[in-house]
Design a protein around this motif. Structure first.
Motif, short mmCIF file in Angstrom:
data_model
loop_
_atom_site.label_atom_id
_atom_site.label_comp_id
_atom_site.label_asym_id
_atom_site.label_seq_id
_atom_site.Cartn_x
_atom_site.Cartn_y
_atom_site.Cartn_z
N MET A 34 1.10 -1.43 0.17
CA MET A 34 -0.29 -0.20 0.24
C MET A 34 0.90 1.55 -0.15
N LYS A 35 0.52 1.88 -1.06
CA LYS A 35 1.98 3.17 -0.95
C LYS A 35 1.23 4.02 -0.19
N ASN A 36 2.01 5.17 0.36
CA ASN A 36 1.85 5.92 0.85
C ASN A 36 1.50 7.43 0.13
N LYS A 37 0.14 7.35 -0.36
CA LYS A 37 0.35 8.84 -0.95
C LYS A 37 0.23 10.15 -0.51
N GLY A 38 0.91 11.51 -0.82
CA GLY A 38 0.93 12.22 -0.08
C GLY A 38 1.66 12.68 0.41
N VAL A 39 2.89 11.69 1.04
CA VAL A 39 3.48 11.59 1.98
C VAL A 39 4.59 12.65 0.93
N LYS A 40 4.72 13.43 3.03
CA LYS A 40 5.66 15.41 2.34
C LYS A 40 7.13 13.85 2.45
N VAL A 41 8.03 14.56 1.32
CA VAL A 41 9.34 14.06 1.43
C VAL A 41 10.38 15.05 0.77
N GLY A 42 11.47 15.14 1.51
CA GLY A 42 12.34 16.23 1.27
C GLY A 42 14.14 14.80 1.21
N VAL A 43 13.99 16.13 -0.49
CA VAL A 43 15.48 14.80 -0.43
C VAL A 43 16.76 16.30 -0.76
N ILE A 44 17.67 16.24 -0.02
CA ILE A 44 19.02 16.87 -0.06
C ILE A 44 20.01 16.80 -1.29
N GLY A 45 19.77 17.10 -2.41
CA GLY A 45 21.33 16.76 -3.04
C GLY A 45 20.24 17.12 -4.19
N GLY A 57 3.63 9.00 -6.07
CA GLY A 57 1.99 9.84 -5.72
C GLY A 57 2.85 10.53 -4.35
N ALA A 58 4.28 10.54 -3.75
CA ALA A 58 4.20 11.36 -2.86
C ALA A 58 4.60 12.64 -2.99
N ASP A 59 4.76 13.75 -2.36
CA ASP A 59 4.17 14.96 -2.37
C ASP A 59 6.61 15.24 -1.76
N VAL A 60 7.30 15.77 -3.37
CA VAL A 60 8.29 15.38 -2.88
C VAL A 60 8.72 16.83 -2.84
N THR A 61 9.89 17.84 -2.48
CA THR A 61 10.64 18.64 -2.61
C THR A 61 12.37 18.68 -2.96
N LEU A 62 12.32 19.30 -2.76
CA LEU A 62 14.41 18.40 -3.94
C LEU A 62 15.09 19.92 -3.79
N PHE A 63 15.88 19.78 -2.24
CA PHE A 63 16.70 21.18 -2.15
C PHE A 63 18.28 20.94 -3.23
N GLU A 64 18.64 21.77 -3.09
CA GLU A 64 20.06 21.76 -4.48
C GLU A 64 20.14 23.25 -4.60
N MET A 65 22.06 23.28 -3.47
CA MET A 65 22.85 24.62 -3.15
C MET A 65 23.05 25.12 -4.47
N GLU A 66 23.02 24.45 -6.16
CA GLU A 66 24.49 24.85 -6.76
C GLU A 66 22.56 25.53 -8.01
N LYS A 101 16.12 2.33 -4.98
CA LYS A 101 15.31 1.49 -3.98
C LYS A 101 14.31 2.72 -2.68
N VAL A 102 14.97 4.29 -2.48
CA VAL A 102 14.93 4.83 -1.76
C VAL A 102 13.77 5.82 -2.56
N GLY A 103 13.76 5.96 -3.65
CA GLY A 103 12.66 6.48 -4.06
C GLY A 103 11.25 5.73 -3.95
N GLU A 104 11.23 4.07 -4.17
CA GLU A 104 10.13 3.54 -3.48
C GLU A 104 9.90 3.01 -2.10
N MET A 105 10.86 3.37 -1.38
CA MET A 105 11.14 3.29 0.18
C MET A 105 10.42 4.16 1.05
N VAL A 106 10.83 5.47 0.63
CA VAL A 106 10.16 7.08 1.42
C VAL A 106 8.30 6.61 1.53
N VAL A 107 7.42 5.65 0.27
CA VAL A 107 6.06 5.60 0.48
C VAL A 107 5.80 4.68 0.68
#
Ligand SMILES: Cc1cc2nc3c(=O)[nH]c(=O)nc-3n(C[C@H](O)[C@H](O)[C@H](O)COP(=O)(O)OP(=O)(O)OC[C@H]3O[C@@H](n4cnc5c(N)ncnc54)[C@H](O)[C@@H]3O)c2cc1C
Length: 370
Positions: free
Chosen positions: A1-12, A28-37, A363-369
């Motif tokens: 069962m996928k955890n849709k809408g879960v808020k995921v912060g990816v750093i890098g 289906g995750a709600d993803v924010t991607l942080f990049e310093m460049e 792998k982690v893209g699957e695990m976070v949901v």
């Protein structure tokens, strides 16, 4: 069962961070991607001399510093990575076991990842992350249910951001430059700048030959480079506590010492090597009086790993013992994950580092949901 809408912060926003973000957003995750460049995936353009060697179809046996990567790479091997790239519109080809985009252009991979990030409506925040607190809060203003640290390493243009996790109890193995030229004093390098040879290069640590590589050696002003040296540099970067390192070159690895001696008298040294290399061999010969010996044992004394700005990767990173090898979730902090080079996983030349960045991101893209 996928955890849709879960808020995921990816750093890098390198290969592993973008891959994580793409898979998580597809799930289906709600993803924010942080990049310093100012742009995503800057390092990709420099990879594989601009051709981006994304992986390798040969066995991964012995190619990494640790078996920690084996489980994930058995699930997400080169075939899965090629399928992932194909789904993004990147056709790949194999040359001598190495996998490249068919276009021969690293920008094809960079553009495809960026486009997928955009199409999937990942929220990209161009901001350096300074803090992650339990819970999770990033830079004291963004809140997430899951955090993925994909900050890579200081190799070439990059940053060691492992300290982000020290407050959450994580330790690191110091990062050292790897897949990098060796520097050396000018002794034995005189006049050789620009000379390229194929040799067997031996890494001699405190007088003991640790390993050898057959391949290109390129002489530079202040050291040596080339594929054989790059592979030795990874082995050296993994070692600690040594005092002195030399490189021994066998300049004619395909011939025995006896045959080399015969060839020198039949053909003459000047017909065998670049003239500057002949001069250096002769200088050494004046001391040893054995020319075949000098050809089989050309020593570059007191070599050191070159600087981070010339390195392709870092050896070291977050201690893998503190992460689950099957999920890449932290054992110390639930719902915290790490992917790619920020972990203490390093691979040899041949596409093994990008392969790890893709596989761990998938792998982690699957695990976070979950
Ligand atoms: C010149 C060169 C050639 C290479 N060639 C190859 C090759 O052909 N094949 C191969 O397999 N490997 C190659 N590599 C290695 C490969 O590029 C890396 O192993 C891989 O890119 C690592 O991916 P990553 O996503 O883990 O980290 P990175 O690609 O380094 O991405 C990490 C990102 O995180 C960002 N970041 C860091 N800290 C923060 C922070 N605090 N806040 C916000 N953002 C942050 C960085 O700006 C960066 O964009 C090469 C590397 C170099 C430098």
């Amino acid at each position: 069962m996928k955890n849709k809408g879960v808020k995921v912060g990816v750093i890098g926003g390198g290969v592993s961070g973008m891959t994580t973000a793409i898979i998580a957003a597809k799930n289906g995750a709600d993803v924010t991607l942080f990049e310093m460049e100012p742009r995503l995936g800057r390092k990709i353009l420099a990879t594989g001399n601009g051709k981006c060697n994304v992986g390798n179809v040969e066995s991964i046996e012995g190619k990494y510093n640790t078996n920690f990567s084996s489980y994930i790479l058995s699930e997400y091997g080169i075939d899965e990575i090629r399928k992932f790239l194909a789904a993004l519109g990147v056709l790949t080809k194999v040359i001598d076991g190495r996998v490249f985009p068919y276009s021969g252009e690293a920008s094809t991979v960079q553009n495809a990842l960026r486009k997928a990030v955009e199409d999937l409506k990942v929220n990209v925040v161009y901001e350096e992350v300074f803090s992650i607190t339990k819970g999770f809060k990033v830079n004291d203003k963004y809140s997430f249910d899951r955090i993925v640290v994909a900050t890579g390493s200081p190799a070439t243009f990059g940053k060691d951001s492992t300290k982000l996790l020290s407050k959450l109890g994580h330790d690191k193995v110091d990062m050292k430059p790897a897949l990098v030229p060796f520097t050396s004093s000018r002794e034995n390098l005189k006049g050789l700048r620009g000379v390229r040879i194929i040799a067997r290069a031996y890494l001699v640590v405190d007088g003991v030959e640790v390993c050898s590589e057959l391949g290109e050696v390129l002489f530079k002003d202040n050291g040596i480079s080339g594929s054989a040296i790059f592979d030795l540099s990874v082995k050296l970067a993994r070692l600690t506590g040594y005092k002195n390192v030399d490189v021994r070159l066998d300049l004619m690895p395909e011939f025995s010492g006896y045959r080399v001696k015969e060839l020198v008298s039949e053909v003459g040294l000047s017909g065998m090597f670049h003239k500057e290399l002949c001069l250096n061999i002769m200088r050494n010969f004046e001391i040893s009086k054995d020319i075949a010996f000098e050809i089989k044992n050309y020593i570059i004394k007191n070599v050191k790993l070159g600087p981070f700005n010339l390195a392709q990767i870092a050896s070291g990173g977050l201690k893998v013992e503190q992460f689950d090898e099957k999920t890449l979730e932290s054992k110390l902090c639930k719902w915290l994950f790490a992917t790619g080079e920020v972990l203490n996983v390093d691979g040899e030349c041949g596409g093994y580092n990008l392969m790890w960045a893709f596989a761990s991101g998938m792998k982690v893209g699957e695990m976070v949901v979950k």
